[in-house]
Design a protein around this motif. Structure first.
Motif, mmCIF file in Angstrom:
data_model
loop_
_atom_site.group_PDB
_atom_site.id
_atom_site.type_symbol
_atom_site.label_atom_id
_atom_site.label_comp_id
_atom_site.label_asym_id
_atom_site.label_seq_id
_atom_site.Cartn_x
_atom_site.Cartn_y
_atom_site.Cartn_z
ATOM 1 N N ILE A 1 89.155 -9.359 7.870
ATOM 2 C CA ILE A 1 89.712 -8.182 7.208
ATOM 3 C C ILE A 1 90.499 -8.624 5.979
ATOM 4 O O ILE A 1 91.349 -9.512 6.057
ATOM 5 C CB ILE A 1 90.630 -7.391 8.165
ATOM 6 N N HIS A 2 90.195 -8.006 4.839
ATOM 7 C CA HIS A 2 90.918 -8.280 3.594
ATOM 8 C C HIS A 2 91.602 -6.990 3.165
ATOM 9 O O HIS A 2 90.942 -5.981 2.916
ATOM 10 C CB HIS A 2 89.941 -8.755 2.512
ATOM 11 N N VAL A 3 92.935 -7.027 3.107
ATOM 12 C CA VAL A 3 93.697 -5.869 2.650
ATOM 13 C C VAL A 3 94.565 -6.289 1.466
ATOM 14 O O VAL A 3 95.098 -7.393 1.424
ATOM 15 C CB VAL A 3 94.582 -5.272 3.771
ATOM 16 N N SER A 4 94.677 -5.402 0.493
ATOM 17 C CA SER A 4 95.442 -5.750 -0.702
ATOM 18 C C SER A 4 95.924 -4.509 -1.436
ATOM 19 O O SER A 4 95.228 -3.497 -1.500
ATOM 20 C CB SER A 4 94.580 -6.591 -1.651
ATOM 21 N N VAL B 282 99.003 -9.021 -0.209
ATOM 22 C CA VAL B 282 97.597 -9.347 0.060
ATOM 23 C C VAL B 282 97.544 -10.179 1.333
ATOM 24 O O VAL B 282 98.354 -11.092 1.532
ATOM 25 C CB VAL B 282 96.945 -10.105 -1.121
ATOM 26 N N VAL B 283 96.613 -9.831 2.231
ATOM 27 C CA VAL B 283 96.472 -10.542 3.509
ATOM 28 C C VAL B 283 94.999 -10.673 3.858
ATOM 29 O O VAL B 283 94.208 -9.746 3.662
ATOM 30 C CB VAL B 283 97.210 -9.804 4.657
ATOM 31 N N PHE B 284 94.646 -11.864 4.357
ATOM 32 C CA PHE B 284 93.323 -12.128 4.908
ATOM 33 C C PHE B 284 93.505 -12.382 6.404
ATOM 34 O O PHE B 284 94.203 -13.316 6.799
ATOM 35 C CB PHE B 284 92.671 -13.339 4.231
ATOM 36 N N LEU B 285 92.887 -11.547 7.209
ATOM 37 C CA LEU B 285 93.065 -11.583 8.665
ATOM 38 C C LEU B 285 91.734 -11.913 9.332
ATOM 39 O O LEU B 285 90.706 -11.308 9.018
ATOM 40 C CB LEU B 285 93.577 -10.214 9.148
ATOM 41 N N LEU B 286 91.759 -12.888 10.254
ATOM 42 C CA LEU B 286 90.555 -13.286 10.980
ATOM 43 C C LEU B 286 90.754 -13.031 12.467
ATOM 44 O O LEU B 286 91.753 -13.458 13.052
ATOM 45 C CB LEU B 286 90.251 -14.769 10.745
#
Length: 340
Positions: free
Chosen positions: A216-219, A201-205
Motif C-alpha cells: 500500500i502506497h499512501v501520500s 508518505v508511507v509505504f506499507l507491506l
C-alpha cells in the motif's frame, strides 16, 4: 421512524445528512459541531435539522436513536463510548479508534448495551470492490500472487494523524476483504517532509499466511490523484480504478508460467522455459451506486433487524490492529511487526 444524530458537520458529515435524509423510515434529526459555520451550512442542506454546539447535549437527546461520528480520529473512542453508554447505535468513521485496546472496549460495550457498532469502511460498500471480491472468489484470476494499492493526491495535509492513519484504513479494509484474512505481519516505511513527526508518505507491506503480499502506497505529496487496486493472479490480473467514472474494473488475460528443464536437459547457464500469455482485456458490467448511500442503508437495516453489520466493530478492530503494528514498524525503521 429512526432518528439520526450527527457529530461532525464538515464536508463529509454533510454527505451523511444528504444520504440519511433520503432513506425511508429515517429522519436526520440533529447535528453537532464546534464551528458555527458548519452548523449554518448544515441548516442550508437540511433546514429542519436540530443543531447543537456541544456533543454531550446531542448524545443526551432522548429523541435520537443512532449517532454518526464524523470527527477527527483522536475523538472517536471517547465519543463512541459516550454514545453507546447512552443507549445509542453508533456508526464511526474510519479508523474506529487509535489503539486496539480502545476498539476492543467499544466492541464489548456494544455487546453489553445490545447496540449496533459499525465502522465507516466505505470501500466495502463500493459495488466495484464487491464485484472484484466475487471475481477473486470465483478463481477467475487463479491463485493470487500479490496486490498493490495506491491512494495518493496533493493534500490535504493534517497534523492530528499521519497519512497512514488518514488514508490507509480504506486500503487495509479492501485488502482484508478481498483476501478474506488478516495479515500475519506488516512493515512500514515513511517520511515527514512537510510537518515534523507527521509522515506524509508511507509505504506499507502486508504479509499473509497464504504467501500473498499486499503493498500500500499512501501520500499527501503526489501530483496525481490515484485510487487504484491491482491484483495479480497466476491465471489473470485485475485492476480496479476508482477514479474511472464507468469502467472501474479491467481484467487482463495475461500471465507467465515457468517450466524448468530437468538437470540433464540444461545446455547452458540459465536454461529454462518461460511461457508468456497476452490475452484480451475484459471490462465487467457494473451496477453502480453511491457507496456512502449503500453504507447508510446497511446501517439502518442492521438497526431494524439486529443483524451484525458487514463492517462491525470486529472488522474495525482488524484494521486498527494492522495500523497499530504498522505504526510500530514506522517508529523502528521498517522492521516487520507481527499482528497481535
Amino acid at each position: 421512524m429512526i432518528k439520526i444524530g450527527l457529530i461532525g458537520c464538515g464536508t463529509w458529515g454533510r454527505n451523511y445528512i444528504r444520504n440519511f435524509e433520503h432513506l425511508d423510515d429515517v429522519k436526520m434529526y440533529a447535528c453537532c459541531d464546534f464551528v458555527e459555520k458548519n452548523l449554518k451550512h448544515s441548516k442550508r442542506v437540511l433546514p429542519t435539522i436540530k443543531t447543537y454546539c456541544n456533543p454531550e447535549d446531542l448524545i443526551a437527546d432522548d429523541e435520537i436513536d443512532a449517532i454518526i461520528i464524523a470527527t477527527p480520529a483522536k475523538t472517536h473512542f471517547d465519543l463512541a463510548k459516550k454514545c453507546l453508554n447512552s443507549g445509542k447505535h453508533v456508526l464511526v468513521e474510519k479508523p474506529l479508534t487509535l489503539t486496539s485496546k480502545e476498539s476492543k472496549t467499544l466492541i464489548e460495550l456494544a455487546k453489553k448495551q445490545d447496540k449496533i457498532l459499525m465502522v465507516g469502511h466505505i470501500m466495502e460498500f463500493n459495488p466495484a470492490v464487491v464485484r472484484l471480491k466475487e471475481i477473486i472468489d470465483s478463481r477467475e484470476l487463479g491463485n493470487i500472487y500479490y496486490m498493490y494499492l495506491n491512494r495518493t493526491n496533493l493534500g490535504r495535509i493534517r497534523e492530528d494523524v499521519n497519512v497512514m492513519w488518514d488514508l490507509a484504513p480504506h486500503d487495509i479494509s479492501i485488502v482484508n476483504y478481498l483476501i478474506g484474512q488478516e495479515p500475519k505481519r506488516v512493515s512500514a516505511k515513511g517520511e515527514s517532509y512537510i510537518v515534523e513527526s507527521t509522515e506524509d508518505v508511507v509505504f506499507l507491506l502486508m504479509e499473509f499466511e497464504s504467501n500473498i503480499l499486499a503493498s500500500i502506497h499512501v501520500s499527501w505529496l503526489d501530483p496525481c490523484k490515484l485510487r487504484r487496486t491491482t491484483v495479480i493472479g497466476d491465471k489473470k490480473m485485475a485492476v480496479f480504478d476508482d477514479t474511472e467514472n464507468v469502467d472501474k474494473i479491467r481484467i487482463y488475460d495475461r500471465g507467465v508460467t515457468y517450466n524448468p528443464k530437468t538437470e540433464r536437459e540444461f545446455e547452458d547457464f540459465g536454461s529454462f522455459q518461460l511461457a508468456y500469455k497476452y490475452g484480451d482485456i475484459h471490462i465487467p458490467q457494473l451496477q453502480l451506486s453511491e457507496p456512502l448511500k449503500n453504507q447508510c442503508t446497511h446501517f439502518v437495516e442492521c438497526i431494524k433487524t439486529g443483524n451484525k453489520p458487514k463492517t462491525d466493530g470486529e472488522n474495525g478492530l482488524r484494521v486498527v490492529e494492522v495500523l497499530a503494528a504498522a505504526q510500530k514498524s514506522l517508529e523502528n525503521d521498517g522492521v516487520f511487526v507481527d499482528i497481535e
